[in-house]
Design a protein around this motif. Structure first.
Motif, mmCIF file in Angstrom:
data_model
loop_
_atom_site.group_PDB
_atom_site.id
_atom_site.type_symbol
_atom_site.label_atom_id
_atom_site.label_comp_id
_atom_site.label_asym_id
_atom_site.label_seq_id
_atom_site.Cartn_x
_atom_site.Cartn_y
_atom_site.Cartn_z
ATOM 1 N N GLU A 83 0.842 -1.187 0.000
ATOM 2 C CA GLU A 83 0.000 0.000 0.000
ATOM 3 C C GLU A 83 0.885 1.249 0.000
ATOM 4 O OE1 GLU A 83 -3.804 0.319 0.287
ATOM 5 O OE2 GLU A 83 -3.096 -1.345 -0.944
ATOM 6 N N ARG A 84 0.406 2.302 -0.609
ATOM 7 C CA ARG A 84 1.224 3.505 -0.780
ATOM 8 C C ARG A 84 0.409 4.753 -0.475
ATOM 9 N NH1 ARG A 84 5.775 4.451 -3.924
ATOM 10 N NH2 ARG A 84 5.593 2.373 -4.867
ATOM 11 N N GLY A 113 1.320 8.677 -1.225
ATOM 12 C CA GLY A 113 2.326 9.570 -1.785
ATOM 13 C C GLY A 113 3.578 8.789 -2.151
ATOM 14 N N THR A 114 4.692 9.164 -1.556
ATOM 15 C CA THR A 114 5.951 8.454 -1.818
ATOM 16 C C THR A 114 6.250 7.380 -0.772
ATOM 17 O OG1 THR A 114 7.178 10.150 -0.586
ATOM 18 C CG2 THR A 114 6.929 10.480 -2.963
ATOM 19 N N THR A 115 5.344 7.236 0.202
ATOM 20 C CA THR A 115 5.560 6.253 1.271
ATOM 21 C C THR A 115 4.984 4.910 0.873
ATOM 22 O OG1 THR A 115 5.444 8.003 2.956
ATOM 23 C CG2 THR A 115 5.176 5.725 3.694
ATOM 24 N N LEU A 116 5.833 3.881 0.857
ATOM 25 C CA LEU A 116 5.418 2.523 0.559
ATOM 26 C C LEU A 116 5.450 1.709 1.849
ATOM 27 C CD1 LEU A 116 4.674 0.459 -1.684
ATOM 28 C CD2 LEU A 116 7.120 -0.089 -1.809
ATOM 29 N N PHE A 117 4.340 1.102 2.214
ATOM 30 C CA PHE A 117 4.242 0.397 3.478
ATOM 31 C C PHE A 117 4.715 -1.047 3.342
ATOM 32 C CE2 PHE A 117 1.095 3.805 3.790
ATOM 33 C CZ PHE A 117 1.514 4.403 4.969
ATOM 34 N N ASP A 118 5.351 -1.538 4.402
ATOM 35 C CA ASP A 118 5.958 -2.871 4.375
ATOM 36 C C ASP A 118 5.096 -3.942 5.031
ATOM 37 O OD1 ASP A 118 6.122 -2.175 7.018
ATOM 38 O OD2 ASP A 118 8.317 -2.220 7.140
#
Length: 248
Positions: free
Chosen positions: A170-171, A173-178
């Motif tokens: 899941e994202r 903006g520029t943050t991609l979750f782990d």
């Protein structure tokens, strides 16, 4: 499977489209109709689960498509009050629960708005069912609650938040979750006017921010309860509406 042909164009003999149409007709004749005749037509209580949030995320076209699909599906219901003649003339569905899923993706202050949107999408079916004598309820639910609620004060105002672990990939903006890190964020407010929500949908630029997919919470086994139950939202109300009268 999308095909590069117009929806109303006839499929030429021997083509992939003709083969798929033939197999689809066979599927309806040999799978769908027997299931409906032997199982679905005998129901007297019905739950309709609707992922309205995903449709709102995708925009007005998806919401309109959802509305058409619901209307087509619900046209096959036989709503109405049952009586002693029902065993002879056939059972009718006398209670229908329309449930908007993923209520845990929103703060509880927006649940009534989600219910209003679903109620508007199913308005015709609800009116038809009630006219026939069936009872209808619209609820925002979550079978597994993946988030919890919190709040933050910002510039003197209370900002309602939801806290959870977004699914891996899941994202925002520029943050991609782990899939491991817990986050707290403001999911936004659904429009108070359901007609405006249905007509306009949600701004696609805000969609991923508003409605992330969350991982179910990890449960910690206890000595007294090795398999603790997952938290939910309003499943008890759904069960009470559908079968509560059978338990008294």
């Amino acid at each position: 499977m999308p095909l590069p042909v117009a929806a109303d164009a006839p499929a030429s003999k021997g083509s992939l489209g003709a083969m798929m149409a033939r197999r689809y007709d066979s599927y309806r004749a040999h799978v769908v109709k027997p299931f409906f005749r032997d199982h679905f037509a005998r129901l007297d209580r019905q739950v309709v689960l609707v992922d309205a949030l995903s449709a709102l995320n995708a925009g007005p076209a998806a919401v309109a498509d959802l509305g058409r699909a619901l209307e087509a599906v619900l046209a096959s219901f036989r709503p109405g009050a049952n009586s002693w003649l029902s065993s002879v003339l056939g059972r009718r569905i006398d209670r229908i629960a329309f449930c908007a899923t993923k209520a845990d993706h929103l703060h509880h202050t927006s649940h009534d708005r989600l219910e209003a949107i679903l109620g508007r999408l199913t308005q015709r079916a609800i009116q038809r069912a009630q006219f026939a004598g069936a009872q209808v309820r619209v609820l925002a639910i979550a079978a597994v609650r993946s988030t919890r609620e919190a709040e933050r004060r910002e510039r003197g105002e209370r900002l309602p938040l939801i806290v959870g672990v977004p699914m891996k990939g899941e994202r925002v903006g520029t943050t991609l979750f782990d899939g491991e890190r817990e986050v707290a964020f403001f999911p936004g407010d659904l429009p108070a006017d359901p007609d405006r929500a249905i007509a306009a949908g949600i701004d696609p630029g805000e969609a991923a921010y508003r409605f992330l997919k969350f991982r179910p919470p990890r449960m910690t086994p206890l000595a007294s309860e090795p398999c603790p139950p997952f938290a939910h939202i309003r499943l008890d109300r759904v069960l009470d509406f559908l079968i509560g009268d059978r338990m008294t």
